[in-house]
Design a protein around this motif. Structure first.
Motif, PDB file in Angstrom:
ATOM      1  N   PHE A  10      60.780  28.808  18.450  1.00  0.00           N
ATOM      2  CA  PHE A  10      60.750  29.699  17.296  1.00  0.00           C
ATOM      3  C   PHE A  10      59.349  30.282  17.082  1.00  0.00           C
ATOM      4  CE2 PHE A  10      64.596  27.281  15.805  1.00  0.00           C
ATOM      5  CZ  PHE A  10      65.456  28.362  15.882  1.00  0.00           C
ATOM      6  N   ILE A  11      58.321  29.493  17.372  1.00  0.00           N
ATOM      7  CA  ILE A  11      56.954  30.014  17.266  1.00  0.00           C
ATOM      8  C   ILE A  11      56.733  31.118  18.287  1.00  0.00           C
ATOM      9  CG2 ILE A  11      54.513  29.442  17.581  1.00  0.00           C
ATOM     10  CD1 ILE A  11      55.185  26.624  16.503  1.00  0.00           C
ATOM     11  N   GLN A  12      57.174  30.882  19.530  1.00  0.00           N
ATOM     12  CA  GLN A  12      57.044  31.900  20.567  1.00  0.00           C
ATOM     13  C   GLN A  12      57.829  33.154  20.192  1.00  0.00           C
ATOM     14  OE1 GLN A  12      58.403  29.877  24.065  1.00  0.00           O
ATOM     15  NE2 GLN A  12      56.547  28.636  24.285  1.00  0.00           N
ATOM     16  N   ARG A  13      58.998  32.955  19.593  1.00  0.00           N
ATOM     17  CA  ARG A  13      59.808  34.105  19.153  1.00  0.00           C
ATOM     18  C   ARG A  13      59.042  34.944  18.142  1.00  0.00           C
ATOM     19  NH1 ARG A  13      63.094  34.409  14.453  1.00  0.00           N
ATOM     20  NH2 ARG A  13      64.667  36.080  14.573  1.00  0.00           N
ATOM     21  N   SER A  14      58.415  34.302  17.162  1.00  0.00           N
ATOM     22  CA  SER A  14      57.671  35.031  16.135  1.00  0.00           C
ATOM     23  C   SER A  14      56.447  35.724  16.711  1.00  0.00           C
ATOM     24  CB  SER A  14      57.249  34.069  15.012  1.00  0.00           C
ATOM     25  OG  SER A  14      58.377  33.517  14.367  1.00  0.00           O
ATOM     26  N   ILE A  15      55.779  35.062  17.657  1.00  0.00           N
ATOM     27  CA  ILE A  15      54.607  35.672  18.279  1.00  0.00           C
ATOM     28  C   ILE A  15      55.019  36.903  19.086  1.00  0.00           C
ATOM     29  CG2 ILE A  15      52.829  35.340  20.046  1.00  0.00           C
ATOM     30  CD1 ILE A  15      52.566  32.453  19.098  1.00  0.00           C
ATOM     31  N   ARG A  16      56.131  36.821  19.800  1.00  0.00           N
ATOM     32  CA  ARG A  16      56.608  37.986  20.557  1.00  0.00           C
ATOM     33  C   ARG A  16      56.933  39.150  19.631  1.00  0.00           C
ATOM     34  NH1 ARG A  16      59.479  34.095  23.654  1.00  0.00           N
ATOM     35  NH2 ARG A  16      61.365  34.534  22.437  1.00  0.00           N
ATOM     36  N   HIS A  17      57.542  38.841  18.474  1.00  0.00           N
ATOM     37  CA  HIS A  17      57.838  39.902  17.510  1.00  0.00           C
ATOM     38  C   HIS A  17      56.548  40.558  17.026  1.00  0.00           C
ATOM     39  CE1 HIS A  17      62.087  38.310  16.313  1.00  0.00           C
ATOM     40  NE2 HIS A  17      62.027  38.730  17.549  1.00  0.00           N
ATOM     41  N   SER A  18      55.504  39.743  16.820  1.00  0.00           N
ATOM     42  CA  SER A  18      54.223  40.280  16.358  1.00  0.00           C
ATOM     43  C   SER A  18      53.607  41.196  17.408  1.00  0.00           C
ATOM     44  CB  SER A  18      53.252  39.133  16.046  1.00  0.00           C
ATOM     45  OG  SER A  18      53.756  38.314  15.027  1.00  0.00           O
ATOM     46  N   ILE A  19      53.686  40.773  18.679  1.00  0.00           N
ATOM     47  CA  ILE A  19      53.105  41.577  19.754  1.00  0.00           C
ATOM     48  C   ILE A  19      53.824  42.909  19.869  1.00  0.00           C
ATOM     49  CG2 ILE A  19      52.757  41.687  22.250  1.00  0.00           C
ATOM     50  CD1 ILE A  19      52.340  38.653  22.203  1.00  0.00           C
ATOM     51  N   ARG A  20      55.138  42.879  19.666  1.00  0.00           N
ATOM     52  CA  ARG A  20      55.909  44.120  19.753  1.00  0.00           C
ATOM     53  C   ARG A  20      55.606  45.049  18.587  1.00  0.00           C
ATOM     54  NH1 ARG A  20      61.541  40.994  21.155  1.00  0.00           N
ATOM     55  NH2 ARG A  20      61.012  40.398  23.304  1.00  0.00           N
ATOM     56  N   ASN A  21      55.341  44.465  17.419  1.00  0.00           N
ATOM     57  CA  ASN A  21      55.034  45.274  16.237  1.00  0.00           C
ATOM     58  C   ASN A  21      53.525  45.489  16.168  1.00  0.00           C
ATOM     59  OD1 ASN A  21      55.189  46.662  13.860  1.00  0.00           O
ATOM     60  ND2 ASN A  21      55.843  44.930  12.611  1.00  0.00           N
ATOM     61  N   THR A  22      53.006  46.211  17.139  1.00  0.00           N
ATOM     62  CA  THR A  22      51.556  46.365  17.264  1.00  0.00           C
ATOM     63  C   THR A  22      50.947  47.144  16.099  1.00  0.00           C
ATOM     64  OG1 THR A  22      51.969  48.308  18.663  1.00  0.00           O
ATOM     65  CG2 THR A  22      51.575  46.207  19.770  1.00  0.00           C
ATOM     66  N   ASP A  23      51.697  48.111  15.551  1.00  0.00           N
ATOM     67  CA  ASP A  23      51.163  48.913  14.448  1.00  0.00           C
ATOM     68  C   ASP A  23      50.816  48.048  13.253  1.00  0.00           C
ATOM     69  OD1 ASP A  23      51.470  51.157  15.965  1.00  0.00           O
ATOM     70  OD2 ASP A  23      53.393  51.725  15.099  1.00  0.00           O
ATOM     71  N   ALA A  24      51.739  47.139  12.894  1.00  0.00           N
ATOM     72  CA  ALA A  24      51.504  46.269  11.741  1.00  0.00           C
ATOM     73  C   ALA A  24      50.345  45.323  11.998  1.00  0.00           C
ATOM     74  CB  ALA A  24      52.773  45.481  11.416  1.00  0.00           C
ATOM     75  N   MET A  25      50.256  44.814  13.223  1.00  0.00           N
ATOM     76  CA  MET A  25      49.175  43.879  13.545  1.00  0.00           C
ATOM     77  C   MET A  25      47.822  44.575  13.529  1.00  0.00           C
ATOM     78  SD  MET A  25      49.119  41.138  16.661  1.00  0.00           S
ATOM     79  CE  MET A  25      47.960  39.754  16.636  1.00  0.00           C
ATOM     80  N   ILE A  26      47.762  45.794  14.061  1.00  0.00           N
ATOM     81  CA  ILE A  26      46.505  46.537  14.065  1.00  0.00           C
ATOM     82  C   ILE A  26      46.061  46.845  12.635  1.00  0.00           C
ATOM     83  CG2 ILE A  26      45.464  48.756  14.656  1.00  0.00           C
ATOM     84  CD1 ILE A  26      47.092  48.675  17.242  1.00  0.00           C
TER      85      ILE A  26
END
Length: 259
Positions: A17-33
């Motif tokens: 589940f942690i890896q799942r959330s991290i992958r979602h974060s990487i895909r949502n690059t706009d929000a992370m930036i």
């Protein structure tokens, strides 16, 4: 299944589940930036545009960095409310209930992944601050103390946003409700001393969690006395964590149909 196998499967599920959330974060690059760039831009704005008026000595960057760190953590944690609300409304929790995993682990995955993301963002903010003139007299132990308080703050606010996400009716509502918490640093000593504020506003600023947490980090990094701010910081974080856990458990049971 024996106890050791059960414990092993629980940890494996948590990691998934942690890896799942991290992958979602990487895909949502706009929000992370934006979560990283906005606090840095605000730090540059306050330092170079307002800093000269607030502190003519040119040391304002040293004052503003602790508040910017908390602002960065707040923006980084806020996405958890939307992510959790999405999971609570799209039926995935019901799907997990049919599997041999604990449905609540998906929420824990969001929280742990958010803490890791925010610690990385905090490191970047501190790096930029050092480049623009931030200097510290903190010892190794004081740095450890500051990092510990920052991590506790991130963990606390991440769970608060997770609770908001579980209680909200949907992702849009979660984003709106969570945005209220992002105003707290502006109503604290993060950017200006509270004694410069009107009396009624100073009363609010002095009695909300961001001010003692900011002052604790500031004191540790500047090698100045903590006074009672350290205890207030721990008390606020402990109390807010308890509230977040209770609200999360209650809301999760209500929405998942477990009574």
């Amino acid at each position: 299944m024996n106890n050791e196998s059960l414990k092993s499967s629980v940890w494996v599920a948590q990691l998934i589940f942690i890896q799942r959330s991290i992958r979602h974060s990487i895909r949502n690059t706009d929000a992370m930036i934006m979560a990283i760039a906005l606090p840095i831009l605000l730090m540059l704005l306050f330092t170079y545009v307002f800093g000269g008026a607030i502190d003519p000595s040119g040391n304002y960057v040293t004052y503003v960095v602790p508040g910017t760190i908390l602002l960065c953590a707040g923006f980084g944690s806020s996405s958890v409310a939307v992510d959790v609300a999405q999971d609570m409304t799209n039926g995935i929790i019901d799907r997990f209930r049919t599997m041999s995993v604990r449905s609540l682990d998906v929420i824990n995955g969001h929280v742990v992944a958010s803490v890791l993301r925010n610690l990385l963002a905090t490191t970047l903010v501190i790096g930029v601050a050092l480049l623009i003139g931030f200097r510290t007299e903190a010892s190794f132990l004081q740095w450890l103390g500051a990092i510990g308080i920052i991590t506790l703050f991130i963990f606390t606010f991440t769970w608060l946003f997770a609770a908001i996400g579980m209680m909200a009716s949907g992702p849009s509502a979660a984003g709106g409700y969570g945005f209220v918490l992002l105003f707290l640093p502006y109503l604290s000593s993060a950017f200006v001393p509270t004694n410069t504020m009107p009396g009624w506003l100073r009363g609010i600023a002095d009695h909300q969690p961001i001010t003692p947490i900011t002052e604790t980090i500031r004191s540790l990094l500047n090698d100045s006395p903590l006074h009672t701010n350290g205890w207030w910081s721990l008390g606020w974080c402990g109390g807010l964590l308890l509230v977040a856990f209770v609200l999360s458990a209650w809301s999760f049971q209500r929405k998942s149909g477990r009574r």
